[in-house]
Scaffold this motif. Structure first.
Motif, PDB file in Angstrom:
ATOM      1  N   ALA A   1     -29.439 -62.226 -54.764  1.00  0.00           N
ATOM      2  CA  ALA A   1     -29.838 -61.960 -53.366  1.00  0.00           C
ATOM      3  C   ALA A   1     -31.264 -61.455 -53.251  1.00  0.00           C
ATOM      4  O   ALA A   1     -31.777 -61.314 -52.139  1.00  0.00           O
ATOM      5  CB  ALA A   1     -28.880 -60.958 -52.738  1.00  0.00           C
ATOM      6  N   GLY A   2     -31.899 -61.123 -54.389  1.00  0.00           N
ATOM      7  CA  GLY A   2     -33.289 -60.674 -54.347  1.00  0.00           C
ATOM      8  C   GLY A   2     -33.461 -59.267 -53.824  1.00  0.00           C
ATOM      9  O   GLY A   2     -34.564 -58.893 -53.416  1.00  0.00           O
ATOM     10  N   VAL A   3     -32.382 -58.482 -53.815  1.00  0.00           N
ATOM     11  CA  VAL A   3     -32.532 -57.093 -53.384  1.00  0.00           C
ATOM     12  C   VAL A   3     -32.108 -56.148 -54.502  1.00  0.00           C
ATOM     13  O   VAL A   3     -31.241 -56.472 -55.310  1.00  0.00           O
ATOM     14  CB  VAL A   3     -31.756 -56.774 -52.079  1.00  0.00           C
TER      15      VAL A   3
ATOM     16  N   GLU B   1     -26.873 -58.555 -60.973  1.00  0.00           N
ATOM     17  CA  GLU B   1     -26.416 -59.741 -60.235  1.00  0.00           C
ATOM     18  C   GLU B   1     -26.909 -59.707 -58.781  1.00  0.00           C
ATOM     19  O   GLU B   1     -27.289 -60.732 -58.227  1.00  0.00           O
ATOM     20  CB  GLU B   1     -24.885 -59.831 -60.265  1.00  0.00           C
ATOM     21  N   LEU B   2     -26.899 -58.510 -58.172  1.00  0.00           N
ATOM     22  CA  LEU B   2     -27.372 -58.402 -56.788  1.00  0.00           C
ATOM     23  C   LEU B   2     -28.835 -58.820 -56.698  1.00  0.00           C
ATOM     24  O   LEU B   2     -29.238 -59.542 -55.780  1.00  0.00           O
ATOM     25  CB  LEU B   2     -27.186 -56.960 -56.289  1.00  0.00           C
ATOM     26  N   GLN B   3     -29.621 -58.388 -57.682  1.00  0.00           N
ATOM     27  CA  GLN B   3     -31.046 -58.733 -57.659  1.00  0.00           C
ATOM     28  C   GLN B   3     -31.255 -60.227 -57.943  1.00  0.00           C
ATOM     29  O   GLN B   3     -32.046 -60.890 -57.263  1.00  0.00           O
ATOM     30  CB  GLN B   3     -31.800 -57.896 -58.672  1.00  0.00           C
TER      31      GLN B   3
ATOM     32  N   VAL C   1     -23.724 -55.469 -49.463  1.00  0.00           N
ATOM     33  CA  VAL C   1     -24.765 -54.651 -48.842  1.00  0.00           C
ATOM     34  C   VAL C   1     -24.388 -54.505 -47.370  1.00  0.00           C
ATOM     35  O   VAL C   1     -24.057 -55.493 -46.703  1.00  0.00           O
ATOM     36  CB  VAL C   1     -26.149 -55.326 -48.987  1.00  0.00           C
ATOM     37  N   ARG C   2     -24.407 -53.251 -46.877  1.00  0.00           N
ATOM     38  CA  ARG C   2     -24.019 -52.970 -45.490  1.00  0.00           C
ATOM     39  C   ARG C   2     -25.195 -52.383 -44.735  1.00  0.00           C
ATOM     40  O   ARG C   2     -26.018 -51.680 -45.292  1.00  0.00           O
ATOM     41  CB  ARG C   2     -22.872 -51.942 -45.470  1.00  0.00           C
TER      42      ARG C   2
ATOM     43  N   LEU D   1     -36.170 -58.047 -49.476  1.00  0.00           N
ATOM     44  CA  LEU D   1     -35.664 -58.866 -48.379  1.00  0.00           C
ATOM     45  C   LEU D   1     -34.666 -59.859 -48.964  1.00  0.00           C
ATOM     46  O   LEU D   1     -34.996 -60.533 -49.951  1.00  0.00           O
ATOM     47  CB  LEU D   1     -36.854 -59.622 -47.769  1.00  0.00           C
ATOM     48  N   PRO D   2     -33.458 -59.963 -48.417  1.00  0.00           N
ATOM     49  CA  PRO D   2     -32.506 -60.941 -48.954  1.00  0.00           C
ATOM     50  C   PRO D   2     -33.142 -62.330 -49.028  1.00  0.00           C
ATOM     51  O   PRO D   2     -33.720 -62.816 -48.049  1.00  0.00           O
ATOM     52  CB  PRO D   2     -31.351 -60.894 -47.940  1.00  0.00           C
ATOM     53  N   THR D   3     -33.057 -62.928 -50.205  1.00  0.00           N
ATOM     54  CA  THR D   3     -33.764 -64.172 -50.484  1.00  0.00           C
ATOM     55  C   THR D   3     -32.818 -65.151 -51.174  1.00  0.00           C
ATOM     56  O   THR D   3     -32.066 -64.768 -52.075  1.00  0.00           O
ATOM     57  CB  THR D   3     -34.955 -63.884 -51.431  1.00  0.00           C
TER      58      THR D   3
END
Ligand SMILES: Nc1ncnc2c1[nH]c(=O)n2[C@H]1C[C@H](O)[C@@H](COP(=O)(O)OP(=O)(O)OP(=O)(O)O)O1
Length: 158
Positions: free
Chosen positions: A57-59, A52-54, A12-13, A94-96
């Protein structure tokens, strides 16, 4: 016989920053990386990347761009890891921290390569300048690259 395991890897950028996660367990433990993992049966590679991103990282992002295709072989091991690399600048949440990864934003000129897979310092510059790239790395253990090739491409072979 060589077999291939398909994995995703998502970065994520945000303007001058990139989101990395500190891997708390499993393969690559103790290293910073993007978010990703094995593609499960019945899902596309992109669906696996989104999941996997969710999970890690919770996003949530439905706007991934594929920018890299990397293959990793380990001396003495029959499985080649085929990693499909994606980026996004568009996400919600929010990244978690998860049980697997601790997310943290880094300035792109302060990426902690000393605490990452050794191949990352080779292809990150291509990713950061917005190029598409493809590469192969032969590892001895998890620290030494015996040989590699890496090139910018217009399109991917897979
Ligand atoms: N050499 C290198 N550089 C950069 N990134 C990676 C590598 N090797 C890799 O495997 N990776 C990436 C590819 C994936 O995003 C992860 C590894 O995924 P893994 O944790 O094994 O997969 P999960 O499905 O999340 O694992 P479990 O949940 O089953 O433990 O690292």
């Amino acid at each position: 016989m060589v077999n291939r395991k398909i994995l995703s890897l998502v970065f994520v950028r945000e303007s001058t920053k990139i989101l990395l996660g500190f891997k708390k367990r499993g393969f690559g433990q103790g290293r910073w990386n993007g978010f990703g993992g094995k593609v499960e049966q019945g899902e596309t590679i992109e669906e696996g990347a989104i999941r996997e991103l969710q999970e890690e990282a919770g996003v949530l992002s439905h706007d991934l761009s594929k920018i890299g295709l990397l293959e990793f072989e380990f001396v003495g091991e029959p499985t080649i890891l085929q990693v499909h690399v994606f980026t996004t600048t568009s996400y919600i949440g929010l990244p978690t921290e998860s049980d697997e990864m601790k997310p943290q934003w880094f300035e792109v000129d302060r990426v902690p390569f000393d605490e990452m897979w050794p191949d990352d310092s080779l292809w990150f510059p291509l990713m950061l300048k917005g190029a598409k790239f493809q590469g192969y790395f032969l590892f001895h253990g998890h620290h030494n690259i015996l040989k590699y090739n890496l090139e910018e491409v217009e399109r991917f072979k897979y």
